[in-house]
Design a protein around this motif. Structure first.
Motif, PDB file in Angstrom:
ATOM      1  N   PHE A 110     -11.642   1.798 -27.036  1.00 25.29           N
ATOM      2  CA  PHE A 110     -12.478   0.832 -27.756  1.00 25.29           C
ATOM      3  C   PHE A 110     -12.256  -0.580 -27.215  1.00 25.29           C
ATOM      4  N   PHE A 111     -11.002  -0.956 -26.998  1.00 24.21           N
ATOM      5  CA  PHE A 111     -10.683  -2.293 -26.488  1.00 24.21           C
ATOM      6  C   PHE A 111     -11.290  -2.510 -25.100  1.00 24.21           C
ATOM      7  N   LEU A 112     -11.040  -1.570 -24.196  1.00 24.03           N
ATOM      8  CA  LEU A 112     -11.451  -1.763 -22.804  1.00 24.03           C
ATOM      9  C   LEU A 112     -12.962  -1.708 -22.635  1.00 24.03           C
ATOM     10  N   TYR A 113     -13.616  -0.772 -23.323  1.00 24.22           N
ATOM     11  CA  TYR A 113     -15.070  -0.665 -23.197  1.00 24.22           C
ATOM     12  C   TYR A 113     -15.776  -1.834 -23.867  1.00 24.22           C
ATOM     13  N   THR A 114     -15.219  -2.294 -24.980  1.00 21.77           N
ATOM     14  CA  THR A 114     -15.787  -3.476 -25.638  1.00 21.77           C
ATOM     15  C   THR A 114     -15.623  -4.705 -24.748  1.00 21.77           C
ATOM     16  N   TYR A 115     -14.457  -4.820 -24.137  1.00 21.68           N
ATOM     17  CA  TYR A 115     -14.212  -5.940 -23.223  1.00 21.68           C
ATOM     18  C   TYR A 115     -15.243  -5.962 -22.092  1.00 21.68           C
ATOM     19  N   GLY A 116     -15.481  -4.820 -21.455  1.00 27.45           N
ATOM     20  CA  GLY A 116     -16.440  -4.766 -20.364  1.00 27.45           C
ATOM     21  C   GLY A 116     -17.850  -5.095 -20.806  1.00 27.45           C
ATOM     22  N   SER A 117     -18.249  -4.564 -21.961  1.00 26.58           N
ATOM     23  CA  SER A 117     -19.602  -4.808 -22.465  1.00 26.58           C
ATOM     24  C   SER A 117     -19.795  -6.270 -22.849  1.00 26.58           C
ATOM     25  N   VAL A 118     -18.807  -6.845 -23.522  1.00 23.77           N
ATOM     26  CA  VAL A 118     -18.883  -8.256 -23.924  1.00 23.77           C
ATOM     27  C   VAL A 118     -18.897  -9.154 -22.689  1.00 23.77           C
ATOM     28  N   GLU A 119     -18.141  -8.777 -21.663  1.00 20.35           N
ATOM     29  CA  GLU A 119     -18.089  -9.589 -20.441  1.00 20.35           C
ATOM     30  C   GLU A 119     -19.465  -9.691 -19.792  1.00 20.35           C
ATOM     31  N   PHE A 120     -20.140  -8.548 -19.660  1.00 17.15           N
ATOM     32  CA  PHE A 120     -21.471  -8.557 -19.062  1.00 17.15           C
ATOM     33  C   PHE A 120     -22.462  -9.345 -19.926  1.00 17.15           C
ATOM     34  N   ALA A 121     -22.402  -9.143 -21.248  1.00 18.20           N
ATOM     35  CA  ALA A 121     -23.304  -9.862 -22.147  1.00 18.20           C
ATOM     36  C   ALA A 121     -23.054 -11.362 -22.082  1.00 18.20           C
ATOM     37  N   ASN A 122     -21.772 -11.743 -22.012  1.00 23.16           N
ATOM     38  CA  ASN A 122     -21.423 -13.165 -21.937  1.00 23.16           C
ATOM     39  C   ASN A 122     -21.923 -13.786 -20.639  1.00 23.16           C
ATOM     40  N   LEU A 123     -21.759 -13.085 -19.537  1.00 21.02           N
ATOM     41  CA  LEU A 123     -22.237 -13.589 -18.249  1.00 21.02           C
ATOM     42  C   LEU A 123     -23.762 -13.705 -18.225  1.00 21.02           C
ATOM     43  N   ALA A 124     -24.440 -12.771 -18.899  1.00 22.70           N
ATOM     44  CA  ALA A 124     -25.900 -12.830 -18.975  1.00 22.70           C
ATOM     45  C   ALA A 124     -26.356 -14.046 -19.772  1.00 22.70           C
ATOM     46  N   VAL A 125     -25.691 -14.314 -20.890  1.00 19.50           N
ATOM     47  CA  VAL A 125     -26.037 -15.485 -21.711  1.00 19.50           C
ATOM     48  C   VAL A 125     -25.756 -16.773 -20.944  1.00 19.50           C
ATOM     49  N   MET A 126     -24.672 -16.803 -20.199  1.00 15.90           N
ATOM     50  CA  MET A 126     -24.358 -17.996 -19.399  1.00 15.90           C
ATOM     51  C   MET A 126     -25.397 -18.212 -18.298  1.00 15.90           C
ATOM     52  N   SER A 127     -25.905 -17.136 -17.724  1.00 19.75           N
ATOM     53  CA  SER A 127     -26.959 -17.279 -16.708  1.00 19.75           C
ATOM     54  C   SER A 127     -28.255 -17.791 -17.338  1.00 19.75           C
ATOM     55  N   TYR A 128     -28.527 -17.352 -18.571  1.00 18.42           N
ATOM     56  CA  TYR A 128     -29.706 -17.868 -19.289  1.00 18.42           C
ATOM     57  C   TYR A 128     -29.558 -19.360 -19.566  1.00 18.42           C
ATOM     58  N   ASP A 129     -28.349 -19.771 -19.944  1.00 17.11           N
ATOM     59  CA  ASP A 129     -28.082 -21.189 -20.202  1.00 17.11           C
ATOM     60  C   ASP A 129     -28.293 -22.020 -18.930  1.00 17.11           C
ATOM     61  N   ARG A 130     -27.831 -21.509 -17.787  1.00 15.79           N
ATOM     62  CA  ARG A 130     -28.026 -22.219 -16.517  1.00 15.79           C
ATOM     63  C   ARG A 130     -29.512 -22.262 -16.143  1.00 15.79           C
ATOM     64  N   TYR A 131     -30.220 -21.175 -16.450  1.00 15.27           N
ATOM     65  CA  TYR A 131     -31.660 -21.136 -16.168  1.00 15.27           C
ATOM     66  C   TYR A 131     -32.402 -22.216 -16.950  1.00 15.27           C
ATOM     67  N   VAL A 132     -32.085 -22.349 -18.230  1.00 15.02           N
ATOM     68  CA  VAL A 132     -32.745 -23.366 -19.056  1.00 15.02           C
ATOM     69  C   VAL A 132     -32.360 -24.761 -18.572  1.00 15.02           C
ATOM     70  N   ALA A 133     -31.080 -24.945 -18.226  1.00 13.29           N
ATOM     71  CA  ALA A 133     -30.612 -26.272 -17.801  1.00 13.29           C
ATOM     72  C   ALA A 133     -31.248 -26.710 -16.488  1.00 13.29           C
TER      73      ALA A 133
END
Length: 295
Positions: A110-133
């Protein structure tokens, strides 16, 4: 008839699987203390650096911007993921018997799979933020409001927690005919391969979740960077330099993490024992030679 009785006996015993045996560990002699020291130093550095960055962002009001808040979420996830792996590895390296209780094995998944999923989601949101900026700078403040930031952070954490939680629940309900995992830590596919019955439903769900938690965020990242590249090529030299300086660290993180996850998926889905390099690295004679060189 004998085969059927044996299979039934295995199924009955599988309901009493209390622990899993991790067979990827080998007797490395004194070399294990060196590995323990390296992992301990790495773990301390991960904790120290991420806690320091989180404190700096929280204390400094000038850093209370969307991008830094998403970075803070990323640092929290690094602490979360390392907690699920490093303490366990440190204990196992010094242990003579490499076993893990079944509940702790599922918790580690649960820890490791959640970590991987959250990491990808976080990187996607950060790319969206850079796109808007970069692509819509005049609308940045109106688009990245406090409510939008809270929503994006919720998207980062809540879906992975739910999806991985259900994945672990499905695995915990499997009837197992063995308890041997050929890895140094627990992973979901290794448990699925121990199932007595046909685990097709688990495999399908795991693939769907991998698509949602990996492919969808990566698609968002690719789309936003394509749009950013369009703006860079059509803009001035100053715009290109700003885009490169802003996006390069993020893009490097995406590439690095994607390669790591891809290797892990291939390693769990296919038999990597036939790969000559990995055979050489995990060969006890190789480890013994390294130990003698270390001593």
């Amino acid at each position: 008839m004998v085969v059927l009785q044996t299979k039934l006996r295995m199924k009955l015993n599988s309901s009493q699987v209390l622990y899993f045996t991790l067979t990827a560990y080998v007797d490395s002699g004194l070399l294990k203390y060196f590995c323990f020291f390296i992992l301990l130093v790495l773990y301390v550095l991960i904790i120290g650096s991420n806690v320091l960055l989180i404190v700096v962002i929280c204390v400094n009001r000038s850093l209370h911007e969307p991008m830094f808040l998403f970075l803070c979420s990323l640092f929290v996830n690094e602490l979360y993921g390392s907690l699920g792996l490093f303490p366990f590895l440190l204990v196992q390296i010094l242990s003579d018997v490499h076993i893990i209780p079944a509940p702790l094995c599922l918790l580690q998944i649960f820890f490791l799979y959640t970590y991987g999923s959250v990491e990808f989601a976080n990187l996607a949101v950060m790319s969206y933020d850079r796109y808007v900026a970069i692509c819509r700078p005049l609308q940045y403040n109106s688009l990245m409001t406090a409510q939008r930031i809270v929503f994006l952070v919720s998207i980062i954490w809540l879906p992975p927690l739910f999806c991985v939680g259900f994945t672990v629940f499905l695995s915990s309900s499997l009837q197992l005919c063995g308890n041997v995992i050929n890895k140094v830590y627990c992973d979901n596919h290794s448990i699925i391969k121990l199932a007595c019955n046909d685990p097709t439903a688990n495999n399908i769900y795991e693939l769907i979740m991998a698509f949602l938690t990996v492919c969808v965020p990566v698609s968002v990242i690719l789309y936003t960077y394509l749009r950013i590249l369009q703006v860079c090529f059509s803009g001035s030299k100053q715009t290109r330099q700003k885009a490169v300086s802003t996006c390069s660290p993020h893009l490097a993180s995406v590439i690095n993490f994607s390669f790591g996850v891809s290797f892990e998926i291939l390693q769990s889905r296919f038999n990597m024992d036939t790969v000559p390099v990995l055979q050489k690295l995990t060969d006890p004679k190789t480890l013994k030679t390294a130990e003698n060189g270390f001593v």
